[in-house]
Design a protein around this motif. Structure first.
Motif, PDB file in Angstrom:
ATOM      1  N   SER A  95       0.614  -1.124   0.071  1.00  0.00           N
ATOM      2  CA  SER A  95       0.047   0.151   0.011  1.00  0.00           C
ATOM      3  C   SER A  95       0.772   1.308   0.054  1.00  0.00           C
ATOM      4  CB  SER A  95      -0.830  -0.002   1.353  1.00  0.00           C
ATOM      5  OG  SER A  95      -1.605   1.181   1.401  1.00  0.00           O
ATOM      6  N   THR A  96       0.622   2.108  -0.719  1.00  0.00           N
ATOM      7  CA  THR A  96       1.357   3.275  -0.841  1.00  0.00           C
ATOM      8  C   THR A  96       0.236   4.525  -0.455  1.00  0.00           C
ATOM      9  OG1 THR A  96       0.506   3.933  -3.037  1.00  0.00           O
ATOM     10  CG2 THR A  96       2.780   2.626  -3.170  1.00  0.00           C
ATOM     11  N   ALA A  97      -0.545   4.198   0.319  1.00  0.00           N
ATOM     12  CA  ALA A  97      -1.614   5.113   0.739  1.00  0.00           C
ATOM     13  C   ALA A  97      -1.084   5.622   2.165  1.00  0.00           C
ATOM     14  CB  ALA A  97      -2.994   4.592   0.932  1.00  0.00           C
ATOM     15  N   PRO A  98      -1.297   6.847   2.519  1.00  0.00           N
ATOM     16  CA  PRO A  98      -0.674   7.130   3.653  1.00  0.00           C
ATOM     17  C   PRO A  98      -1.363   6.243   4.876  1.00  0.00           C
ATOM     18  CG  PRO A  98      -2.128   8.963   2.718  1.00  0.00           C
ATOM     19  CD  PRO A  98      -1.851   7.960   1.713  1.00  0.00           C
ATOM     20  N   GLN A  99      -0.853   6.043   5.975  1.00  0.00           N
ATOM     21  CA  GLN A  99      -1.453   5.317   7.016  1.00  0.00           C
ATOM     22  C   GLN A  99      -1.285   6.092   8.299  1.00  0.00           C
ATOM     23  OE1 GLN A  99      -2.133   1.952   6.786  1.00  0.00           O
ATOM     24  NE2 GLN A  99      -2.298   1.948   4.722  1.00  0.00           N
ATOM     25  N   ILE A 100      -2.475   6.225   9.058  1.00  0.00           N
ATOM     26  CA  ILE A 100      -2.486   6.874  10.429  1.00  0.00           C
ATOM     27  C   ILE A 100      -1.753   5.719  11.230  1.00  0.00           C
ATOM     28  CG2 ILE A 100      -4.596   6.174  10.691  1.00  0.00           C
ATOM     29  CD1 ILE A 100      -5.071   8.489  12.519  1.00  0.00           C
ATOM     30  N   GLN A 101      -1.132   6.218  12.553  1.00  0.00           N
ATOM     31  CA  GLN A 101      -0.418   5.346  13.471  1.00  0.00           C
ATOM     32  C   GLN A 101      -1.428   5.807  14.721  1.00  0.00           C
ATOM     33  OE1 GLN A 101       3.710   5.384  13.924  1.00  0.00           O
ATOM     34  NE2 GLN A 101       3.968   6.624  12.241  1.00  0.00           N
ATOM     35  N   ILE A 102      -1.801   4.776  15.492  1.00  0.00           N
ATOM     36  CA  ILE A 102      -2.599   4.872  16.470  1.00  0.00           C
ATOM     37  C   ILE A 102      -2.099   4.102  17.460  1.00  0.00           C
ATOM     38  CG2 ILE A 102      -4.818   4.108  17.416  1.00  0.00           C
ATOM     39  CD1 ILE A 102      -6.173   4.019  14.520  1.00  0.00           C
ATOM     40  N   ILE A 103      -1.774   4.798  18.668  1.00  0.00           N
ATOM     41  CA  ILE A 103      -1.295   4.162  19.815  1.00  0.00           C
ATOM     42  C   ILE A 103      -2.277   4.370  20.921  1.00  0.00           C
ATOM     43  CG2 ILE A 103       0.749   4.265  21.485  1.00  0.00           C
ATOM     44  CD1 ILE A 103       1.895   5.991  18.716  1.00  0.00           C
ATOM     45  N   ASP A 104      -2.763   3.180  21.633  1.00  0.00           N
ATOM     46  CA  ASP A 104      -3.814   3.386  22.563  1.00  0.00           C
ATOM     47  C   ASP A 104      -2.786   3.598  24.128  1.00  0.00           C
ATOM     48  OD1 ASP A 104      -5.815   1.336  21.038  1.00  0.00           O
ATOM     49  OD2 ASP A 104      -6.490   3.243  21.651  1.00  0.00           O
ATOM     50  N   THR A 105      -2.987   4.591  24.621  1.00  0.00           N
ATOM     51  CA  THR A 105      -2.325   4.751  25.977  1.00  0.00           C
ATOM     52  C   THR A 105      -3.457   4.432  27.209  1.00  0.00           C
ATOM     53  OG1 THR A 105      -3.094   6.990  25.736  1.00  0.00           O
ATOM     54  CG2 THR A 105      -1.071   6.431  25.101  1.00  0.00           C
ATOM     55  N   VAL A 106      -4.545   4.346  26.873  1.00  0.00           N
ATOM     56  CA  VAL A 106      -5.654   4.141  27.905  1.00  0.00           C
ATOM     57  C   VAL A 106      -6.688   3.473  27.083  1.00  0.00           C
ATOM     58  CG1 VAL A 106      -7.453   4.302  29.638  1.00  0.00           C
ATOM     59  CG2 VAL A 106      -5.106   5.672  29.658  1.00  0.00           C
ATOM     60  N   VAL A 107      -7.172   2.063  27.394  1.00  0.00           N
ATOM     61  CA  VAL A 107      -8.415   1.589  26.633  1.00  0.00           C
ATOM     62  C   VAL A 107      -9.603   1.788  27.316  1.00  0.00           C
ATOM     63  CG1 VAL A 107      -9.280  -0.495  25.706  1.00  0.00           C
ATOM     64  CG2 VAL A 107      -6.654  -0.090  25.580  1.00  0.00           C
ATOM     65  N   GLY A 108     -10.429   2.333  26.794  1.00  0.00           N
ATOM     66  CA  GLY A 108     -11.742   2.862  27.498  1.00  0.00           C
ATOM     67  C   GLY A 108     -12.510   1.618  27.704  1.00  0.00           C
ATOM     68  N   LYS A 109     -13.651   1.695  28.613  1.00  0.00           N
ATOM     69  CA  LYS A 109     -14.580   0.671  28.788  1.00  0.00           C
ATOM     70  C   LYS A 109     -15.999   1.051  28.478  1.00  0.00           C
ATOM     71  CE  LYS A 109     -11.274  -0.941  32.358  1.00  0.00           C
ATOM     72  NZ  LYS A 109     -11.042  -1.673  33.309  1.00  0.00           N
ATOM     73  N   GLY A 110     -16.219   2.065  27.932  1.00  0.00           N
ATOM     74  CA  GLY A 110     -17.649   2.531  27.728  1.00  0.00           C
ATOM     75  C   GLY A 110     -17.908   2.406  26.532  1.00  0.00           C
ATOM     76  N   LYS A 111     -18.863   3.174  25.895  1.00  0.00           N
ATOM     77  CA  LYS A 111     -19.571   2.980  24.431  1.00  0.00           C
ATOM     78  C   LYS A 111     -18.506   3.198  23.529  1.00  0.00           C
ATOM     79  CE  LYS A 111     -23.579   4.363  22.051  1.00  0.00           C
ATOM     80  NZ  LYS A 111     -24.631   5.308  21.879  1.00  0.00           N
ATOM     81  N   GLU A 112     -18.499   2.448  22.581  1.00  0.00           N
ATOM     82  CA  GLU A 112     -17.707   2.595  21.407  1.00  0.00           C
ATOM     83  C   GLU A 112     -17.971   3.540  20.440  1.00  0.00           C
ATOM     84  OE1 GLU A 112     -15.881  -0.268  17.842  1.00  0.00           O
ATOM     85  OE2 GLU A 112     -16.533  -1.339  19.384  1.00  0.00           O
ATOM     86  N   ALA A 113     -17.079   4.480  19.827  1.00  0.00           N
ATOM     87  CA  ALA A 113     -17.264   5.501  18.892  1.00  0.00           C
ATOM     88  C   ALA A 113     -17.419   4.782  17.425  1.00  0.00           C
ATOM     89  CB  ALA A 113     -16.056   6.356  18.835  1.00  0.00           C
ATOM     90  N   THR A 114     -18.659   4.815  16.956  1.00  0.00           N
ATOM     91  CA  THR A 114     -18.934   4.050  15.683  1.00  0.00           C
ATOM     92  C   THR A 114     -19.286   5.334  14.629  1.00  0.00           C
ATOM     93  OG1 THR A 114     -21.373   3.493  16.139  1.00  0.00           O
ATOM     94  CG2 THR A 114     -19.630   2.078  16.592  1.00  0.00           C
TER      95      THR A 114
END
Length: 172
Positions: free
Chosen positions: A55-74
């Motif tokens: 893939s040559t498409a730009p990629q976002i890097q995601i680093i979870d520092t705290v994983v939440g326990k509530g409702k998920e963002a969809t």
């Protein structure tokens, strides 16, 4: 029309011949190498190497520092976040260059937006999706998923990669 098909057929034949010749040359080279080095464990094959999709498409890097326990963002939900954004500088401390914005500044309130509706930069739509309330995430966003070649009047130069610390406060 027939002439076009004949030319197209001739071009395809040349490409096929070049590919076959290249594969035969590679196989002969491998066989010669194996004959010259009888103790070698190199294996030869009659199959040309298969190209790998990259893939040559730009990629976002995601680093979870705290994983939440509530409702998920969809996609389609409205999310409420606190954030701080910096210019991304890989060699700087914590990879953060100049801070350009924060909802945590005095007099500011959390940002809310409909996820996936294109109301924020693409990197935010991609990076906030899947977070759960209470979660904290660092997003490293390439310029193509941020403000690109145009930059932003808020102090973001053209072609700038960005880094954000984001906290998901609520999902509705």
């Amino acid at each position: 029309m027939i002439r076009h098909l004949v030319v197209k057929s001739a071009i395809l034949s040349l490409l096929l011949a070049a590919t076959t010749a290249g594969a035969q040359d590679a196989t002969q080279t491998q066989a010669q190498t194996a004959a010259a080095n009888p103790g070698s464990t190199q294996q030869t094959t009659d199959q040309p190497a298969q190209p790998t999709a990259q893939s040559t498409a730009p990629q976002i890097q995601i680093i979870d520092t705290v994983v939440g326990k509530g409702k998920e963002a969809t996609v389609g939900s409205t999310v409420y976040v606190n954030y701080t954004g910096w210019l991304y500088k890989p060699m700087a401390a914590k990879q953060r260059g100049r801070k350009f914005d924060s909802s945590l500044n005095p007099g500011r309130t959390p940002l809310d937006f409909p996820l996936g509706a294109g109301r924020v930069i693409k990197g935010w739509d991609q990076g906030v999706a899947g977070m759960k309330v209470g979660g904290k995430r660092t997003l490293i966003i390439p310029s193509d998923l941020a403000y690109g070649k145009r930059g932003s009047p808020g102090g973001i130069p053209p072609d700038a990669d960005l880094i954000f610390d984001v906290e998901l406060l609520d999902v509705k």
